[in-house]
Write a protein that holds these residues in place. Structure first.
Motif, PDB file in Angstrom:
ATOM      1  N   ASP A 106      65.961  45.928  32.350  1.00 20.64           N
ATOM      2  CA  ASP A 106      64.737  46.233  33.094  1.00 20.64           C
ATOM      3  C   ASP A 106      65.120  46.801  34.466  1.00 20.64           C
ATOM      4  O   ASP A 106      64.870  46.199  35.505  1.00 20.64           O
ATOM      5  CB  ASP A 106      63.853  44.990  33.249  1.00 20.64           C
ATOM      6  N   PHE A 107      65.754  47.971  34.441  1.00 16.32           N
ATOM      7  CA  PHE A 107      66.288  48.583  35.657  1.00 16.32           C
ATOM      8  C   PHE A 107      65.166  49.052  36.575  1.00 16.32           C
ATOM      9  O   PHE A 107      64.031  49.277  36.146  1.00 16.32           O
ATOM     10  CB  PHE A 107      67.193  49.770  35.292  1.00 16.32           C
ATOM     11  N   GLY A 108      65.526  49.219  37.855  1.00 18.45           N
ATOM     12  CA  GLY A 108      64.540  49.655  38.839  1.00 18.45           C
ATOM     13  C   GLY A 108      64.325  51.163  38.793  1.00 18.45           C
ATOM     14  O   GLY A 108      65.256  51.933  38.521  1.00 18.45           O
ATOM     15  N   ARG A 109      63.098  51.561  39.064  1.00 18.38           N
ATOM     16  CA  ARG A 109      62.741  52.985  39.159  1.00 18.38           C
ATOM     17  C   ARG A 109      62.359  53.262  40.611  1.00 18.38           C
ATOM     18  O   ARG A 109      61.188  53.150  40.969  1.00 18.38           O
ATOM     19  CB  ARG A 109      61.608  53.319  38.197  1.00 18.38           C
ATOM     20  N   TYR A 110      63.352  53.582  41.417  1.00 13.47           N
ATOM     21  CA  TYR A 110      63.138  53.749  42.852  1.00 13.47           C
ATOM     22  C   TYR A 110      62.622  55.156  43.147  1.00 13.47           C
ATOM     23  O   TYR A 110      63.275  56.147  42.813  1.00 13.47           O
ATOM     24  CB  TYR A 110      64.432  53.491  43.613  1.00 13.47           C
ATOM     25  N   GLN A 111      61.465  55.235  43.752  1.00 11.81           N
ATOM     26  CA  GLN A 111      60.858  56.533  44.029  1.00 11.81           C
ATOM     27  C   GLN A 111      61.344  57.047  45.387  1.00 11.81           C
ATOM     28  O   GLN A 111      60.596  57.134  46.360  1.00 11.81           O
ATOM     29  CB  GLN A 111      59.329  56.425  43.958  1.00 11.81           C
ATOM     30  N   SER A 112      62.610  57.377  45.398  1.00  6.58           N
ATOM     31  CA  SER A 112      63.268  57.959  46.567  1.00  6.58           C
ATOM     32  C   SER A 112      63.819  59.310  46.113  1.00  6.58           C
ATOM     33  O   SER A 112      63.375  59.857  45.109  1.00  6.58           O
ATOM     34  CB  SER A 112      64.391  57.036  47.031  1.00  6.58           C
ATOM     35  N   THR A 113      64.766  59.856  46.827  1.00  7.79           N
ATOM     36  CA  THR A 113      65.440  61.034  46.295  1.00  7.79           C
ATOM     37  C   THR A 113      66.401  60.565  45.203  1.00  7.79           C
ATOM     38  O   THR A 113      66.789  59.396  45.145  1.00  7.79           O
ATOM     39  CB  THR A 113      66.221  61.780  47.379  1.00  7.79           C
ATOM     40  N   PHE A 114      66.801  61.488  44.349  1.00  5.36           N
ATOM     41  CA  PHE A 114      67.715  61.155  43.255  1.00  5.36           C
ATOM     42  C   PHE A 114      69.015  60.569  43.819  1.00  5.36           C
ATOM     43  O   PHE A 114      69.527  59.564  43.311  1.00  5.36           O
ATOM     44  CB  PHE A 114      67.996  62.414  42.438  1.00  5.36           C
ATOM     45  N   ALA A 115      69.522  61.179  44.877  1.00  2.35           N
ATOM     46  CA  ALA A 115      70.771  60.711  45.485  1.00  2.35           C
ATOM     47  C   ALA A 115      70.622  59.304  46.059  1.00  2.35           C
ATOM     48  O   ALA A 115      71.493  58.448  45.885  1.00  2.35           O
ATOM     49  CB  ALA A 115      71.217  61.683  46.571  1.00  2.35           C
ATOM     50  N   GLN A 116      69.517  59.069  46.752  1.00  3.96           N
ATOM     51  CA  GLN A 116      69.305  57.744  47.347  1.00  3.96           C
ATOM     52  C   GLN A 116      69.207  56.662  46.276  1.00  3.96           C
ATOM     53  O   GLN A 116      69.705  55.550  46.453  1.00  3.96           O
ATOM     54  CB  GLN A 116      68.048  57.764  48.204  1.00  3.96           C
ATOM     55  N   ALA A 117      68.544  56.993  45.159  1.00  4.57           N
ATOM     56  CA  ALA A 117      68.380  56.019  44.085  1.00  4.57           C
ATOM     57  C   ALA A 117      69.721  55.638  43.470  1.00  4.57           C
ATOM     58  O   ALA A 117      69.896  54.507  43.002  1.00  4.57           O
ATOM     59  CB  ALA A 117      67.452  56.581  43.010  1.00  4.57           C
ATOM     60  N   ILE A 118      70.677  56.553  43.473  1.00  7.83           N
ATOM     61  CA  ILE A 118      72.013  56.245  42.962  1.00  7.83           C
ATOM     62  C   ILE A 118      72.826  55.489  44.015  1.00  7.83           C
ATOM     63  O   ILE A 118      73.499  54.501  43.714  1.00  7.83           O
ATOM     64  CB  ILE A 118      72.748  57.536  42.557  1.00  7.83           C
ATOM     65  N   ALA A 119      72.746  55.943  45.257  1.00  7.46           N
ATOM     66  CA  ALA A 119      73.542  55.352  46.339  1.00  7.46           C
ATOM     67  C   ALA A 119      73.223  53.887  46.570  1.00  7.46           C
ATOM     68  O   ALA A 119      74.043  53.149  47.126  1.00  7.46           O
ATOM     69  CB  ALA A 119      73.320  56.133  47.635  1.00  7.46           C
ATOM     70  N   LEU A 120      72.045  53.430  46.132  1.00  8.73           N
ATOM     71  CA  LEU A 120      71.694  52.018  46.291  1.00  8.73           C
ATOM     72  C   LEU A 120      72.667  51.101  45.545  1.00  8.73           C
ATOM     73  O   LEU A 120      72.727  49.907  45.816  1.00  8.73           O
ATOM     74  CB  LEU A 120      70.264  51.763  45.775  1.00  8.73           C
ATOM     75  N   GLY A 121      73.436  51.678  44.619  1.00  6.54           N
ATOM     76  CA  GLY A 121      74.423  50.874  43.909  1.00  6.54           C
ATOM     77  C   GLY A 121      75.581  50.422  44.788  1.00  6.54           C
ATOM     78  O   GLY A 121      76.218  49.405  44.510  1.00  6.54           O
ATOM     79  N   ASP A 122      75.852  51.166  45.838  1.00  6.27           N
ATOM     80  CA  ASP A 122      76.910  50.797  46.786  1.00  6.27           C
ATOM     81  C   ASP A 122      76.733  51.651  48.034  1.00  6.27           C
ATOM     82  O   ASP A 122      77.298  52.743  48.141  1.00  6.27           O
ATOM     83  CB  ASP A 122      78.296  51.012  46.176  1.00  6.27           C
ATOM     84  N   LEU A 123      75.983  51.158  48.985  1.00  3.17           N
ATOM     85  CA  LEU A 123      75.647  51.936  50.173  1.00  3.17           C
ATOM     86  C   LEU A 123      76.853  52.213  51.066  1.00  3.17           C
ATOM     87  O   LEU A 123      76.821  53.117  51.899  1.00  3.17           O
ATOM     88  CB  LEU A 123      74.571  51.195  50.989  1.00  3.17           C
ATOM     89  N   GLU A 124      77.925  51.451  50.882  1.00  2.00           N
ATOM     90  CA  GLU A 124      79.097  51.622  51.742  1.00  2.00           C
ATOM     91  C   GLU A 124      79.979  52.796  51.316  1.00  2.00           C
ATOM     92  O   GLU A 124      80.874  53.208  52.058  1.00  2.00           O
ATOM     93  CB  GLU A 124      79.923  50.334  51.738  1.00  2.00           C
ATOM     94  N   HIS A 125      79.736  53.342  50.129  1.00  2.00           N
ATOM     95  CA  HIS A 125      80.612  54.419  49.639  1.00  2.00           C
ATOM     96  C   HIS A 125      79.787  55.562  49.052  1.00  2.00           C
ATOM     97  O   HIS A 125      79.841  55.820  47.836  1.00  2.00           O
ATOM     98  CB  HIS A 125      81.587  53.872  48.586  1.00  2.00           C
ATOM     99  N   PRO A 126      79.046  56.276  49.892  1.00  2.00           N
ATOM    100  CA  PRO A 126      78.235  57.390  49.376  1.00  2.00           C
ATOM    101  C   PRO A 126      79.066  58.528  48.803  1.00  2.00           C
ATOM    102  O   PRO A 126      78.565  59.336  48.020  1.00  2.00           O
ATOM    103  CB  PRO A 126      77.457  57.843  50.623  1.00  2.00           C
ATOM    104  N   GLU A 127      80.349  58.575  49.156  1.00  2.00           N
ATOM    105  CA  GLU A 127      81.195  59.663  48.666  1.00  2.00           C
ATOM    106  C   GLU A 127      81.461  59.549  47.161  1.00  2.00           C
ATOM    107  O   GLU A 127      81.970  60.491  46.533  1.00  2.00           O
ATOM    108  CB  GLU A 127      82.525  59.671  49.420  1.00  2.00           C
ATOM    109  N   ARG A 128      81.130  58.416  46.569  1.00  2.00           N
ATOM    110  CA  ARG A 128      81.372  58.227  45.138  1.00  2.00           C
ATOM    111  C   ARG A 128      80.219  58.721  44.270  1.00  2.00           C
ATOM    112  O   ARG A 128      80.244  58.572  43.052  1.00  2.00           O
ATOM    113  CB  ARG A 128      81.607  56.741  44.850  1.00  2.00           C
ATOM    114  N   LEU A 129      79.220  59.286  44.886  1.00  2.62           N
ATOM    115  CA  LEU A 129      78.009  59.639  44.167  1.00  2.62           C
ATOM    116  C   LEU A 129      78.269  60.626  43.031  1.00  2.62           C
ATOM    117  O   LEU A 129      77.794  60.453  41.911  1.00  2.62           O
ATOM    118  CB  LEU A 129      76.977  60.199  45.150  1.00  2.62           C
ATOM    119  N   ALA A 130      79.029  61.671  43.292  1.00  3.76           N
ATOM    120  CA  ALA A 130      79.287  62.693  42.271  1.00  3.76           C
ATOM    121  C   ALA A 130      80.027  62.091  41.079  1.00  3.76           C
ATOM    122  O   ALA A 130      79.723  62.403  39.920  1.00  3.76           O
ATOM    123  CB  ALA A 130      80.092  63.837  42.878  1.00  3.76           C
TER     124      ALA A 130
END
Length: 595
Positions: free
Chosen positions: A429-453
């Motif tokens: 039952d994952f969250g559907r965060y209505q932010s930008t696509f990048a922000q919704a992924i970055a919530l997994g680890d806010l300390e390392h945004p460089e890992r997004l790609a």
């Protein structure tokens, strides 16, 4: 004794509130205090000025008339001005403090408890419902100050009335009567507010179902909108019946108290009029009595309101204190650090878990060892307890009995924040965060945004990103004029978010591909199987799936049946030795392959 304890506890919160107000805005804090103090003396000035006007008239002293008239005008202007200023600045300060302090504090209190059981308890949810208007927390403290200021005004009025005739003190004494009855009515209203909280929550939930995008589709297709509207109306009617009865009872009590006060006021005024009839020099006393008496009615009314608000602050402070105490009681005492890597693995020792208000355990006597460095698959029919294992591993719940060992250390004794920072998970039952696509992924680890790609690549979501109008910067959610994703696309986003942590000790995938097609599912599982071999030293990957074919490559497969471990082994071992696994695997293969 209990009443004194409640007032003592409230006073402690009020001291905290004033401290927060002072730190947040000293200018507003001091302005409210000064305006409240000046407003306190305005009523006495008005009465004395009007008496001076009458006295000047009877004694033909023009200067006294002018001075009295000017004083009365200034007093009325000051009363209105300072009252309005005090009210507006108080509201501004309370909303400011609520927005920047209490909203955040209550939210963090809810998140500060390591598990999620409290978010499923009616009592806890009722308390949260009572705290929807957090500005009322600060308002309760200022209502107490206002009540104190009104008591000071009452003493001023006491002095003025006593200077005319001691008999008039009966008016002041009578002013206590409405206070008593209003306190009674406040208790009635507070009890009613608590009694209808569950129906209010039901109304809000039904409204969300009827107006939500996802649920709205089902409601329309099923044709259940009229039924749900009826349920909402019934909940509203039940709530309103409770509220109406309480208000009628409270209104009767208030009317009774004010009737007694009015009778006392008329009797006291009659005494002053009779005295002035025999002594014209006391005509000014009639004006002073009427002025002060009329103001006294307003003063007592405001005192009743402030007293009611102060006494009624329990409506907001009681759940606030309860939530803080609940959090303090449920703060984990676990202090052991999370391991840097796993050497032995994770062991379930006779673990049983039963959800609240459930008549049977979701897991019963589970004993199994998950070896360090392994890929573990958990399969079974719906309701067999697969997701419950995941929740226990992430410390969302604690076992009802038994224990979970991490390299021989009880998981319950490992610091929860440290443990979770060493894990990653994609929940069913994952969250559907209505932010930008990048922000919704970055919530997994806010300390390392460089890992997004890299996370996007692991989730096989690059083609999805390429189709979005603004790529990673695309706003999601139609409520914010963004793009609405399909269920499978949302799930890929959730997988990417779970992949932000590169080397977790525990990597959990709970039905990670339930909404994806077979090719996408196969590609993702291949990628995550490879990733599992490269995570932290000895790290464990746990995959929950209802599709047996996708987990055949796991090192260990657990077969659950009605909360119990039916079988465990590799795919080949289970096909050879487990009739349950072999039957379920064959049935699913036939279903996917077709006749």
């Amino acid at each position: 004794m209990r009443t004194w304890a409640v007032w003592r506890d409230n006073a402690a919160v009020w001291r905290e509130i004033f401290g927060v107000c002072w730190r947040r805005s000293r200018v507003l804090f001091l302005s409210v205090c000064i305006c409240m103090a000046l407003d306190t003396f305005a009523i006495a000035g008005i009465g004395l000025a009007l008496r001076a006007v009458v006295t000047g008239t009877t004694e033909s002293r023009g200067a006294l008339i002018v001075l009295g008239a000017a004083g009365a005008a200034f007093g009325y202007a000051a009363d209105v001005t300072f009252s309005e200023l005090t009210f507006s600045m108080r509201i501004n300060l309370c909303e400011l403090v609520a927005r920047e302090h209490y909203d955040r504090q209550i939210q963090l209190a809810a998140m500060g408890i390591e598990g999620i059981e409290h978010l499923e308890q009616t009592e806890y949810l009722d308390k949260l419902t009572s705290l929807e208007q957090t500005w009322a927390i600060g308002q309760s403290a200022w209502s107490a100050v206002e009540a104190f200021a009104l008591v000071a005004r009452l003493f001023l009025v006491l002095g003025l009335l006593g200077s005319i005739s001691p008999v008039l003190l009966v008016i002041l004494v009578a002013g206590v009567v409405p206070l008593y009855f209003e306190q009674r009515s406040r208790t009635v209203i507070q009890a009613a507010d608590e009694a209808r909280s569950q129906d209010k929550r039901l109304q809000r939930r039904l409204f969300e179902i009827l107006t939500g995008g996802a649920t709205g589709k089902e409601v329309r297709v099923a044709g259940t909108s009229a039924h749900l509207v009826r349920l909402q109306r019934e909940a509203a009617e039940r709530s309103e019946r409770v509220w109406l009865r309480a208000n009628l009872e409270a209104g009767f009590l208030g009317a009774l108290g004010w009737s007694i006060f009015v009778a006392a006021f008329v009797a006291g005024l009659a005494v002053v009029v009779d005295d002035a009839a025999h002594n014209p020099a006391h005509l000014g006393d009639i004006v002073l009595t009427i002025t002060v008496g009329t103001q006294l009615r307003s003063l007592v009314q405001n005192a009743v309101r402030a007293s009611t608000n102060t006494g009624g602050s329990g409506r907001i402070l009681e759940p606030y204190r309860w939530l803080r105490a609940y959090q303090a009681e449920h703060v984990s005492a676990a202090t052991n650090p999370a391991p840097d890597g796993l050497r032995e693995g994770i062991t379930f020792e006779d673990v049983t878990f039963t959800y609240a208000n459930s008549g049977h355990p979701a897991l019963a006597g589970l004993s199994v060892h998950l070896p360090a460095g392994s890929i573990v698959a958990i399969v079974g029919e719906y309701g067999s307890g697969k997701t419950t294992i995941v929740k226990l591993l992430e410390k969302m719940y604690r076992p009802t009995s038994g224990r979970i060992l991490v390299d021989g250390v009880d998981l319950a004794t490992i610091d929860t924040r440290a443990w979770r920072s060493s894990t990653a998970a994609a929940f069913q039952d994952f969250g559907r965060y209505q932010s930008t696509f990048a922000q919704a992924i970055a919530l997994g680890d806010l300390e390392h945004p460089e890992r997004l790609a890299e996370a996007v690549a692991h989730a096989d979501a690059q083609s999805l990103v390429d189709r979005l109008p603004d790529g990673l910067d695309t706003q999601l959610g139609r409520a914010f004029d963004g793009v609405d994703l399909s269920e499978g696309q949302w799930q890929k986003l959730a997988l990417a978010r779970a992949s932000m942590r590169q080397a977790p000790l525990l990597f959990v995938l709970d039905e990670p591909t339930a909404s994806l097609d077979a090719p996408s599912e196969h590609a993702i599982f291949e990628r995550y199987m490879e990733r599992a071999r490269a995570i932290a030293p000895g790290g464990i990957t746990v995959i929950v799936s209802h599709r047996f074919s996708t987990v055949a490559g796991a090192d260990l497969i657990l077969v659950l049946d009605k909360g119990r471990l039916a079988d465990a082994g590799t795919h080949e071992e289970l096909l050879a030795a487990s009739p349950t696994y072999a039957a379920l695997y064959s049935l699913q293969q036939t279903a996917y392959a077709g006749p």
